[in-house]
Design an enzyme around this catalytic site. Sequence first.
Site, PDB file in Angstrom:
ATOM      1  N   HIS A   1     -14.649   2.297 -15.789  1.00  0.00           N
ATOM      2  CA  HIS A   1     -14.550   1.597 -14.515  1.00  0.00           C
ATOM      3  C   HIS A   1     -15.816   0.791 -14.206  1.00  0.00           C
ATOM      4  O   HIS A   1     -15.842  -0.012 -13.269  1.00  0.00           O
ATOM      5  CB  HIS A   1     -14.282   2.619 -13.403  1.00  0.00           C
ATOM      6  CG  HIS A   1     -13.848   2.032 -12.106  1.00  0.00           C
ATOM      7  ND1 HIS A   1     -14.613   2.100 -10.962  1.00  0.00           N
ATOM      8  CD2 HIS A   1     -12.734   1.356 -11.751  1.00  0.00           C
ATOM      9  CE1 HIS A   1     -13.986   1.505  -9.961  1.00  0.00           C
ATOM     10  NE2 HIS A   1     -12.847   1.039 -10.407  1.00  0.00           N
TER      11      HIS A   1
ATOM     12  N   ARG B   1      -9.640  -4.909 -14.660  1.00  0.00           N
ATOM     13  CA  ARG B   1      -8.471  -5.667 -14.195  1.00  0.00           C
ATOM     14  C   ARG B   1      -8.781  -7.148 -14.360  1.00  0.00           C
ATOM     15  O   ARG B   1      -9.721  -7.655 -13.754  1.00  0.00           O
ATOM     16  CB  ARG B   1      -8.151  -5.373 -12.723  1.00  0.00           C
ATOM     17  CG  ARG B   1      -7.791  -3.924 -12.441  1.00  0.00           C
ATOM     18  CD  ARG B   1      -7.278  -3.774 -11.013  1.00  0.00           C
ATOM     19  NE  ARG B   1      -7.234  -2.390 -10.590  1.00  0.00           N
ATOM     20  CZ  ARG B   1      -6.233  -1.562 -10.847  1.00  0.00           C
ATOM     21  NH1 ARG B   1      -5.190  -1.987 -11.536  1.00  0.00           N
ATOM     22  NH2 ARG B   1      -6.262  -0.313 -10.417  1.00  0.00           N
TER      23      ARG B   1
ATOM     24  N   ARG C   1     -14.355   2.065   3.851  1.00  0.00           N
ATOM     25  CA  ARG C   1     -13.167   1.282   4.189  1.00  0.00           C
ATOM     26  C   ARG C   1     -11.913   2.139   4.295  1.00  0.00           C
ATOM     27  O   ARG C   1     -11.118   1.993   5.211  1.00  0.00           O
ATOM     28  CB  ARG C   1     -12.945   0.192   3.139  1.00  0.00           C
ATOM     29  CG  ARG C   1     -11.796  -0.739   3.458  1.00  0.00           C
ATOM     30  CD  ARG C   1     -11.362  -1.499   2.227  1.00  0.00           C
ATOM     31  NE  ARG C   1     -10.567  -0.673   1.326  1.00  0.00           N
ATOM     32  CZ  ARG C   1     -10.613  -0.753   0.001  1.00  0.00           C
ATOM     33  NH1 ARG C   1     -11.452  -1.571  -0.580  1.00  0.00           N
ATOM     34  NH2 ARG C   1      -9.839   0.022  -0.739  1.00  0.00           N
TER      35      ARG C   1
ATOM     36  N   ASN D   1       0.823  -1.212   0.000  1.00  0.00           N
ATOM     37  CA  ASN D   1       0.000   0.000   0.000  1.00  0.00           C
ATOM     38  C   ASN D   1       0.854   1.258   0.000  1.00  0.00           C
ATOM     39  O   ASN D   1       0.589   2.219  -0.737  1.00  0.00           O
ATOM     40  CB  ASN D   1      -0.914   0.008   1.226  1.00  0.00           C
ATOM     41  CG  ASN D   1      -2.074  -0.962   1.109  1.00  0.00           C
ATOM     42  OD1 ASN D   1      -2.316  -1.540   0.047  1.00  0.00           O
ATOM     43  ND2 ASN D   1      -2.793  -1.154   2.194  1.00  0.00           N
TER      44      ASN D   1
ATOM     45  N   ARG E   1      -4.438   1.363 -13.486  1.00  0.00           N
ATOM     46  CA  ARG E   1      -3.095   1.598 -12.960  1.00  0.00           C
ATOM     47  C   ARG E   1      -2.421   0.310 -12.493  1.00  0.00           C
ATOM     48  O   ARG E   1      -2.978  -0.472 -11.742  1.00  0.00           O
ATOM     49  CB  ARG E   1      -3.163   2.604 -11.802  1.00  0.00           C
ATOM     50  CG  ARG E   1      -1.801   3.007 -11.262  1.00  0.00           C
ATOM     51  CD  ARG E   1      -1.952   4.069 -10.196  1.00  0.00           C
ATOM     52  NE  ARG E   1      -2.330   5.347 -10.766  1.00  0.00           N
ATOM     53  CZ  ARG E   1      -3.196   6.183 -10.196  1.00  0.00           C
ATOM     54  NH1 ARG E   1      -3.792   5.851  -9.078  1.00  0.00           N
ATOM     55  NH2 ARG E   1      -3.475   7.342 -10.755  1.00  0.00           N
TER      56      ARG E   1
ATOM     57  N   HIS F   1     -14.938  -4.285  -0.537  1.00  0.00           N
ATOM     58  CA  HIS F   1     -14.848  -3.616  -1.836  1.00  0.00           C
ATOM     59  C   HIS F   1     -16.203  -3.251  -2.438  1.00  0.00           C
ATOM     60  O   HIS F   1     -16.268  -2.482  -3.392  1.00  0.00           O
ATOM     61  CB  HIS F   1     -14.077  -4.523  -2.806  1.00  0.00           C
ATOM     62  CG  HIS F   1     -13.619  -3.856  -4.058  1.00  0.00           C
ATOM     63  ND1 HIS F   1     -14.211  -4.086  -5.285  1.00  0.00           N
ATOM     64  CD2 HIS F   1     -12.632  -2.950  -4.284  1.00  0.00           C
ATOM     65  CE1 HIS F   1     -13.600  -3.371  -6.210  1.00  0.00           C
ATOM     66  NE2 HIS F   1     -12.642  -2.671  -5.631  1.00  0.00           N
TER      67      HIS F   1
END
Length: 703
Positions: A443, A383, A572, A54, A413, A600
């Site tokens: 997205h 992704r 979160r 992270n 990314r 998520h």
Amino acid sequence: MNEEDKKNNYSSPSAYLNRDLSWIEFNRRVLQEAQDPNNPLMERAKFLGIVSSNLDEFISVRVAGIQDQIRAGYTKKDFTGYTPSGLHKRLYKRVGKIVADQYRTFRDISRSLNKEGIVLVDYEDLTHAQEAAVEQYYRDIIFPILTPMAVDQSRPFPLVHSLFIYLAVVLKKKHKDEDQFFFAILQIPSNLPRCIPLPHRANSKRRQFVYIEDVIRAHIGTLFSGYHPVAVNEFRLTRNSDLSLDEEGAEDLLEEIEKELRKRRRGVPARLEVQKGIHPYAMEQLQAEFDIEHFVYEIDGPLDLGFLRQFAGGLRGHGYLNYPPIDPVYPAEFDETEDFFEVLRERDVLVYHPYESYESIIDFITQASEDDQVMAIKMTLYRVSGNSPLINALAFAAESGKQVTVVVELKARFDEERNIAWARKLEQAGCHVVYGLVGLKTHAKILLIVRQEGNELRRYVHIGTGNYNENTAKMYTDISLFTAQDDAGLDASELFNQITGYSSNHEWNSFVVAPGSMSHSLKKLISRESEHAAAGRPARIVAKMNSLSNQQVIDDLYEADQSGVSIDLIVRGVCCLRPGVPGLSERITVRSIVDRFLEHSRIYYFENGGDPEVYLSSADWMTRNLTRRVELMCPVRDKTAREQVVQILEMSLKDNLKSSFLLPSGNYERPNDEKAPFRSQFAAMDVDNWKYTQALPSDPMHS
């Protein structure tokens, strides 16, 4: 308080928490999981590795961006009251504190591992037998791939890649009395194990390892004959890794991104990590080359603890130090039949990952690819995992003559290279591959299947809160909605038409889409709750997301609070809203859940005067999601599916073991109540309980 006072109150910097400082607090909550002795030991080690990963991304993107602003002379304050320079100084201190705490935790975990017979051994402590085995491994495996790189007048400083570990070597000539230092660097091979296993007795549960960098350091003389090594110290550089694309001027976006990926290797240095006690001459050489003064950290321990995720996950024979593996339940709605289309013609189906199997999505697409009645498949990919069966199914469908359109987001990314590879494979199979819209990331997570049924075409839609990635589906909590409702199908077709063609200004039947209508729709939904509260009707907002940082949404929530709306936010990560402030946000609570799985899913609940509306979304309430991305928010219309989503929210609100509450100060604290312990992720594993019962005990949504 009149309207002008309200506006002034909301616009004060003290009303908001800074996004980047809030992110530091999130990573501290992850670190707390590594420190929690109630978590299995290997899980604690994994959390410590996540902290490192992270931080790497945060430095290479967020901090690097702030450094760009400082170099450009940008001095304007953000809406939280920070200039780039002031924020940079604060972040440098905060990161330093969390790194120090991280390595204290590492030493604690290492001691606990030792007690369990898992030992990371100092090279000096090897037995003669172990040293002989390591020396052979060095000679046969490591030495042939090492490349020492000298730095002198004829050999300029070589390119140092971001996030790789290197050795800085200070040398003197042998048999010379002169004090001249010589300097070289050496990259630690990343394609060999970081921790080399040492020989052990048969049937012994004790496992010992030595770091590869320690092995190379001990044999450094084999690389510099005629020189005496004065010092050998580790260092690691973090570069600016954000892409800077001229999409308008790019004739081929794929080639433009490949070009930018090559530039990323030479990005401006953003952070330098060095081994504690590094030789002054080595430090001088590194700082001169990288031109870096701030964000330089001396590390008391092995650099890059990210290796712990793979190390902890790869050990055999120590399963008791991990969480028991979860066995996802195949959704009962689909388990009754082999025909997804038959089920969806009768009702919508909600699936909660990872507690329910991601295989249902793969099976859905596979069935569509093999079904002769399916005419077209359209899908967004943000992704994708390596060797994804989804890619193979889409390729098979195209090769079978179906119209297959795939919107591949090349700008996801750190997944750019993988997505380029899949895009090329899909194109070769005959799929129509689209790279999204100029200036926007795609997205939204949506799949559309068009099927010929008799004399009509029927649309089947899958909408998710997470990526189409079977690997992250085992580690992230996300929600899938399968539906054949006409309004969702019509909107799905229009959304793909807007992405791939020139369609615009559509009146959506059920979808809320960014960047077009989402900001306005959120404002209306929040304002409607204020109107209900003013009229004495039930008014409540429950919103679950990853991050909340958009100033307008925060101001709208503040106004709703002052109108009497009860607001519970489950955020979160980053949260710029400051809860619990009298006259501003006293009816707003913010909690963050950090547990075994990464929370998520994005869920938005509006009480609506007693007629609740529930939405699933790909979008957080961040400026980038509302203005710079193609995002989707979809209502859950099916009564049973909507009740199931509410159950998921109820479990999060009831969690008193892994929830942390945001205080007005910006700090977080764990609840200290006397209620029976409740852990939402553990409760969600009992799918029958939350999915097929009417309400949880002590229902916090309607108590």
